[in-house]
Design a protein around this motif. Structure first.
Motif, PDB file in Angstrom:
ATOM      1  N   ASP A  89       2.303 -16.327  11.302  1.00 51.49           N
ATOM      2  CA  ASP A  89       2.499 -15.794  12.643  1.00 51.49           C
ATOM      3  C   ASP A  89       3.228 -16.873  13.438  1.00 51.49           C
ATOM      4  O   ASP A  89       2.764 -18.028  13.494  1.00 51.49           O
ATOM      5  CB  ASP A  89       1.162 -15.491  13.331  1.00 51.49           C
ATOM      6  CG  ASP A  89       0.396 -14.364  12.646  1.00 51.49           C
ATOM      7  OD1 ASP A  89       1.007 -13.612  11.865  1.00 51.49           O
ATOM      8  OD2 ASP A  89      -0.823 -14.259  12.893  1.00 51.49           O
ATOM      9  N   HIS A 118      -2.359 -13.639   4.742  1.00 52.88           N
ATOM     10  CA  HIS A 118      -2.458 -15.018   5.215  1.00 52.88           C
ATOM     11  C   HIS A 118      -3.288 -15.875   4.250  1.00 52.88           C
ATOM     12  O   HIS A 118      -3.036 -17.070   4.097  1.00 52.88           O
ATOM     13  CB  HIS A 118      -3.100 -15.067   6.604  1.00 52.88           C
ATOM     14  CG  HIS A 118      -2.177 -14.709   7.721  1.00 52.88           C
ATOM     15  ND1 HIS A 118      -1.334 -15.616   8.318  1.00 52.88           N
ATOM     16  CD2 HIS A 118      -1.979 -13.537   8.371  1.00 52.88           C
ATOM     17  CE1 HIS A 118      -0.655 -15.020   9.291  1.00 52.88           C
ATOM     18  NE2 HIS A 118      -1.031 -13.756   9.340  1.00 52.88           N
ATOM     19  N   TRP A 177       5.585 -11.006  15.466  1.00 49.54           N
ATOM     20  CA  TRP A 177       5.291 -12.401  15.140  1.00 49.54           C
ATOM     21  C   TRP A 177       4.935 -12.626  13.663  1.00 49.54           C
ATOM     22  O   TRP A 177       4.857 -13.763  13.220  1.00 49.54           O
ATOM     23  CB  TRP A 177       4.124 -12.888  16.000  1.00 49.54           C
ATOM     24  CG  TRP A 177       2.903 -12.015  15.866  1.00 49.54           C
ATOM     25  CD1 TRP A 177       1.924 -12.094  14.911  1.00 49.54           C
ATOM     26  CD2 TRP A 177       2.553 -10.893  16.697  1.00 49.54           C
ATOM     27  NE1 TRP A 177       0.984 -11.108  15.098  1.00 49.54           N
ATOM     28  CE2 TRP A 177       1.346 -10.355  16.197  1.00 49.54           C
ATOM     29  CE3 TRP A 177       3.136 -10.315  17.835  1.00 49.54           C
ATOM     30  CZ2 TRP A 177       0.716  -9.256  16.775  1.00 49.54           C
ATOM     31  CZ3 TRP A 177       2.511  -9.213  18.404  1.00 49.54           C
ATOM     32  CH2 TRP A 177       1.315  -8.691  17.877  1.00 49.54           C
ATOM     33  N   HIS A 178       4.707 -11.569  12.894  1.00 52.19           N
ATOM     34  CA  HIS A 178       4.158 -11.712  11.537  1.00 52.19           C
ATOM     35  C   HIS A 178       5.242 -11.622  10.468  1.00 52.19           C
ATOM     36  O   HIS A 178       6.009 -10.653  10.438  1.00 52.19           O
ATOM     37  CB  HIS A 178       3.097 -10.635  11.289  1.00 52.19           C
ATOM     38  CG  HIS A 178       2.472 -10.700   9.922  1.00 52.19           C
ATOM     39  ND1 HIS A 178       1.281 -11.323   9.683  1.00 52.19           N
ATOM     40  CD2 HIS A 178       2.889 -10.215   8.731  1.00 52.19           C
ATOM     41  CE1 HIS A 178       0.973 -11.221   8.397  1.00 52.19           C
ATOM     42  NE2 HIS A 178       1.953 -10.549   7.795  1.00 52.19           N
ATOM     43  N   GLU A 185       4.080  -5.967  14.146  1.00 51.82           N
ATOM     44  CA  GLU A 185       3.827  -7.249  14.798  1.00 51.82           C
ATOM     45  C   GLU A 185       5.101  -8.090  14.778  1.00 51.82           C
ATOM     46  O   GLU A 185       5.487  -8.584  13.709  1.00 51.82           O
ATOM     47  CB  GLU A 185       2.691  -8.004  14.086  1.00 51.82           C
ATOM     48  CG  GLU A 185       1.367  -7.260  14.104  1.00 51.82           C
ATOM     49  CD  GLU A 185       0.285  -7.954  13.299  1.00 51.82           C
ATOM     50  OE1 GLU A 185      -0.896  -7.569  13.457  1.00 51.82           O
ATOM     51  OE2 GLU A 185       0.608  -8.873  12.502  1.00 51.82           O
ATOM     52  N   TYR A 193       1.288 -13.033  21.919  1.00 47.19           N
ATOM     53  CA  TYR A 193       0.904 -13.075  20.516  1.00 47.19           C
ATOM     54  C   TYR A 193      -0.367 -12.268  20.279  1.00 47.19           C
ATOM     55  O   TYR A 193      -1.244 -12.224  21.128  1.00 47.19           O
ATOM     56  CB  TYR A 193       0.690 -14.533  20.094  1.00 47.19           C
ATOM     57  CG  TYR A 193       0.000 -14.718  18.771  1.00 47.19           C
ATOM     58  CD1 TYR A 193       0.531 -14.159  17.603  1.00 47.19           C
ATOM     59  CD2 TYR A 193      -1.189 -15.437  18.677  1.00 47.19           C
ATOM     60  CE1 TYR A 193      -0.099 -14.328  16.382  1.00 47.19           C
ATOM     61  CE2 TYR A 193      -1.824 -15.622  17.459  1.00 47.19           C
ATOM     62  CZ  TYR A 193      -1.277 -15.066  16.315  1.00 47.19           C
ATOM     63  OH  TYR A 193      -1.906 -15.227  15.103  1.00 47.19           O
ATOM     64  N   ASP A 194      -0.452 -11.613  19.136  1.00 47.29           N
ATOM     65  CA  ASP A 194      -1.619 -10.813  18.739  1.00 47.29           C
ATOM     66  C   ASP A 194      -1.852  -9.617  19.653  1.00 47.29           C
ATOM     67  O   ASP A 194      -2.989  -9.173  19.833  1.00 47.29           O
ATOM     68  CB  ASP A 194      -2.892 -11.672  18.685  1.00 47.29           C
ATOM     69  CG  ASP A 194      -3.250 -12.054  17.252  1.00 47.29           C
ATOM     70  OD1 ASP A 194      -2.597 -11.563  16.310  1.00 47.29           O
ATOM     71  OD2 ASP A 194      -4.191 -12.854  17.071  1.00 47.29           O
TER      72      ASP A 194
END
Length: 256
Positions: free
Chosen positions: A151, A144, A235-236, A233, A193-194
């Motif tokens: 994300d 990141h 979302w990543h 993940e 998320y996460d």
């Protein structure tokens, strides 16, 4: 008379210069970085690490504004993904983009502070937070920080997305049914998320067919623009070759 007016004029000029410098400073980004809003304002942003609505329970170091900052190439490719999804009444929703290196070190300190709250356990219900780095859920040096990792999720623009996070409310953990866990105003991806749990792995076998279909849709849409998903993940995503060195400049408000 002229003598009496001069200090006031000088003061006003100094204030105007200071305001201009302050505004310019708020906008300054290293070469190659842009505010996503300036590339594609229709993409929804919910930058969670700029708020208390995250696994640490407070804004992380370096997040002075809830703005998605990315490398320009990344932003342009996100714009293409957004345009494709908009035709289906969907939108991307950004949870995190560029992350100052100091924020990752903030996560390290959090993992070593010797206690876990019930709110923190919502995000890692089965794994002690001291193990999150070893198991690859959090990195002390994150992609990141290069501006090339993201994300995000999808939002159905025809659905009721009015649910908001209430810090006074007790929510179920991130693996619970969508009605019981923290609201995110997005489609149901099977976890929040996460969520540091095997159920958050992109190909987790324990999610429903509909949840799996949403994940596949997101992965496929991002892949068409060259983004690669991280298997642990859903979302990543990252864009190979667009990163480079890690940065530590703080995220500041975007000038309108």
């Amino acid at each position: 008379m002229t003598k009496g007016r001069f200090p006031l004029k000088t003061t006003l000029t100094a204030l105007l210069v200071a305001a201009f410098v302050s505004a310019a400073h708020a906008q300054s980004l290293p070469g190659g970085f842009v505010y996503l809003h300036d590339i594609e304002p229709s993409i929804i942003q919910d930058i969670r690490y700029a708020t208390s609505n995250n696994f640490v329970g407070r804004p992380l170091a370096g997040y002075g504004a809830g703005e998605c900052v990315v490398k320009r190439e990344v932003g342009l490719r996100l714009k293409a993904v957004q345009q494709e999804q908009a035709a289906q009444n969907l939108s991307l929703k950004m949870f995190d983009c560029y992350r100052p290196a100091r924020a990752s070190l903030d996560m390290v300190r959090w993992s070593q502070n010797g206690h876990e709250t019930a709110a923190e356990r919502r995000y890692n219900p089965k794994i002690p937070k001291t193990e999150l780095f070893r198991l690859g859920y959090i990195a002390s040096r994150s992609q990141h920080s290069t501006g090339a990792a993201l994300d995000l999720t999808l939002v159905d623009l025809n659905a009721d997305n009015s649910g908001k996070y209430d810090p006074s409310k007790t929510y179920a953990d991130c693996t619970a049914p969508v009605e019981a866990r923290l609201p995110e105003g997005s489609v149901d991806m099977g976890t929040g998320y996460d969520c540091t749990d095997v159920k958050g792995h992109t190909a987790a076998p324990t999610i429903s067919p509909d949840q799996r279909a949403w994940r596949k849709r997101l992965v496929a849409a991002m892949a068409r623009q060259g983004f690669v998903n991280y298997a642990k993940e859903w979302w990543h995503f990252s864009l190979p070759g667009a990163g480079g060195a890690a940065y530590d400049f703080p995220i500041q408000p975007r000038r309108n």
